[in-house]
Scaffold this motif. Structure first.
Motif, PDB file in Angstrom:
ATOM      1  N   LEU A  27       0.580  -1.076   0.005  1.00 24.13           N
ATOM      2  CA  LEU A  27      -0.196   0.014   0.120  1.00 24.13           C
ATOM      3  C   LEU A  27       0.828   1.647   0.158  1.00 24.13           C
ATOM      4  O   LEU A  27       1.906   1.464   0.617  1.00 24.13           O
ATOM      5  CB  LEU A  27      -1.399  -0.158   0.984  1.00 24.13           C
ATOM      6  N   THR A  28       0.455   2.066  -0.310  1.00 24.31           N
ATOM      7  CA  THR A  28       1.317   3.679  -0.481  1.00 24.31           C
ATOM      8  C   THR A  28       0.745   4.163   0.435  1.00 24.31           C
ATOM      9  O   THR A  28      -0.357   4.051   1.594  1.00 24.31           O
ATOM     10  CB  THR A  28       0.317   4.350  -1.849  1.00 24.31           C
ATOM     11  N   ALA A  29       1.591   5.182   0.870  1.00 22.40           N
ATOM     12  CA  ALA A  29       0.956   6.247   1.689  1.00 22.40           C
ATOM     13  C   ALA A  29      -0.255   7.003   2.120  1.00 22.40           C
ATOM     14  O   ALA A  29      -0.762   6.977   2.844  1.00 22.40           O
ATOM     15  CB  ALA A  29       1.671   7.503   2.267  1.00 22.40           C
ATOM     16  N   MET A  60      -7.568   4.960   3.862  1.00 24.36           N
ATOM     17  CA  MET A  60      -8.057   3.508   4.826  1.00 24.36           C
ATOM     18  C   MET A  60      -8.241   4.700   6.360  1.00 24.36           C
ATOM     19  O   MET A  60      -9.478   3.951   6.904  1.00 24.36           O
ATOM     20  CB  MET A  60      -7.110   2.185   4.760  1.00 24.36           C
ATOM     21  N   ALA A  61      -6.986   4.688   7.048  1.00 23.05           N
ATOM     22  CA  ALA A  61      -7.448   5.434   8.565  1.00 23.05           C
ATOM     23  C   ALA A  61      -8.720   6.316   8.305  1.00 23.05           C
ATOM     24  O   ALA A  61      -9.569   6.389   8.951  1.00 23.05           O
ATOM     25  CB  ALA A  61      -6.495   6.055   8.880  1.00 23.05           C
ATOM     26  N   LEU A  62      -9.001   7.458   7.183  1.00 24.38           N
ATOM     27  CA  LEU A  62      -9.705   8.089   7.333  1.00 24.38           C
ATOM     28  C   LEU A  62     -11.126   7.150   7.057  1.00 24.38           C
ATOM     29  O   LEU A  62     -11.553   7.307   7.935  1.00 24.38           O
ATOM     30  CB  LEU A  62     -10.172   8.991   5.763  1.00 24.38           C
ATOM     31  N   LEU A  63     -11.391   6.424   6.396  1.00 23.91           N
ATOM     32  CA  LEU A  63     -12.373   5.665   6.187  1.00 23.91           C
ATOM     33  C   LEU A  63     -12.736   5.245   7.519  1.00 23.91           C
ATOM     34  O   LEU A  63     -13.880   5.349   8.356  1.00 23.91           O
ATOM     35  CB  LEU A  63     -12.258   4.855   4.998  1.00 23.91           C
ATOM     36  N   GLN A  64     -11.729   5.346   8.010  1.00 24.17           N
ATOM     37  CA  GLN A  64     -12.110   3.841   9.456  1.00 24.17           C
ATOM     38  C   GLN A  64     -12.116   5.443  10.361  1.00 24.17           C
ATOM     39  O   GLN A  64     -13.510   4.368  11.705  1.00 24.17           O
ATOM     40  CB  GLN A  64     -10.660   3.544  10.598  1.00 24.17           C
ATOM     41  N   ASP A  65     -11.676   6.202  10.159  1.00 24.05           N
ATOM     42  CA  ASP A  65     -11.916   7.163  11.203  1.00 24.05           C
ATOM     43  C   ASP A  65     -13.521   7.678  11.211  1.00 24.05           C
ATOM     44  O   ASP A  65     -13.896   8.089  12.470  1.00 24.05           O
ATOM     45  CB  ASP A  65     -11.264   8.284  11.086  1.00 24.05           C
ATOM     46  N   LEU A  66     -13.754   7.412  10.006  1.00 25.59           N
ATOM     47  CA  LEU A  66     -15.161   8.190   9.313  1.00 25.59           C
ATOM     48  C   LEU A  66     -16.134   7.491  10.100  1.00 25.59           C
ATOM     49  O   LEU A  66     -18.100   7.287  10.324  1.00 25.59           O
ATOM     50  CB  LEU A  66     -15.429   8.710   8.310  1.00 25.59           C
ATOM     51  N   ALA A 101     -11.067  -1.160   6.719  1.00 25.99           N
ATOM     52  CA  ALA A 101     -10.621  -1.573   5.198  1.00 25.99           C
ATOM     53  C   ALA A 101      -9.242  -2.206   5.295  1.00 25.99           C
ATOM     54  O   ALA A 101      -8.710  -2.293   6.058  1.00 25.99           O
ATOM     55  CB  ALA A 101      -9.808  -0.361   4.571  1.00 25.99           C
ATOM     56  N   ARG A 102      -9.338  -3.704   4.107  1.00 29.74           N
ATOM     57  CA  ARG A 102      -8.448  -5.030   4.129  1.00 29.74           C
ATOM     58  C   ARG A 102      -7.596  -3.705   3.279  1.00 29.74           C
ATOM     59  O   ARG A 102      -6.599  -4.910   3.584  1.00 29.74           O
ATOM     60  CB  ARG A 102     -10.043  -5.953   3.626  1.00 29.74           C
ATOM     61  N   ASP A 103      -8.053  -3.224   2.740  1.00 31.48           N
ATOM     62  CA  ASP A 103      -7.647  -2.888   1.156  1.00 31.48           C
ATOM     63  C   ASP A 103      -7.983  -0.970   0.810  1.00 31.48           C
ATOM     64  O   ASP A 103      -9.076  -0.668   0.822  1.00 31.48           O
ATOM     65  CB  ASP A 103      -7.447  -4.143  -0.511  1.00 31.48           C
TER      66      ASP A 103
END
Length: 143
Positions: free
Chosen positions: A6-8, A14-20, A25-27
């Motif tokens: 995964l790129t930065a 992925m972190a934004l999706l989890q926070d919101l 997210a797996r990928d």
């Protein structure tokens, strides 16, 4: 399992999706050609990621300025294909080798063929990207 780097930028998304949303997210795949981000989320987390009436997806779309696609991840090819083409009813999935290329034949219920292809071939395009990454599938044919 396939070794994926995964790129930065993808990790930030992925972190934004989890926070919101609270969905894991797996990928994450950034498709710059079509200005979209494809999230593969943990099985059972798609509803959480999308949100009531698509609220979470719409918020992410506004924040990132890109189209967002959410697909539930699955460990086996057939389940992943069913998740990619949902809500279309998939009758069978078959992989064939022709001239050194892997071709995936997906048989759908005739009344769901339009749903499986998606508006402007959108669903097939997402499926092609995801299946190339995980199963090295070169072509998808819907019957």
């Amino acid at each position: 399992m396939v070794n994926i780097r995964l790129t930065a930028e993808e990790m930030r998304y992925m972190a934004l999706l989890q926070d919101l949303t609270g969905a894991i997210a797996r990928d994450c795949i950034v498709d710059s050609e079509n200005n979209r981000v494809i999230f593969l989320v943990r099985p059972g987390d798609a509803g959480k990621a999308i949100g009531r009436r698509g609220a979470n997806i719409n918020r992410l779309r506004r924040l990132l300025g890109k189209e967002i696609e959410v697909v539930e991840f699955a460990d086996d090819l057939e389940s992943l294909v069913k998740n990619l083409f949902a809500p279309a009813r998939i009758l069978s999935v078959r992989v064939a080798q022709r001239n050194g290329r892997k071709i995936l034949y997906v048989t759908v219920d005739p009344s769901d063929k339009g749903r499986a292809i998606g508006k402007g071939g959108r669903k097939v395009s997402v499926a092609r990207i995801v299946l190339k990454r995980y199963y090295d599938i070169d072509e998808i044919k819907i019957r």
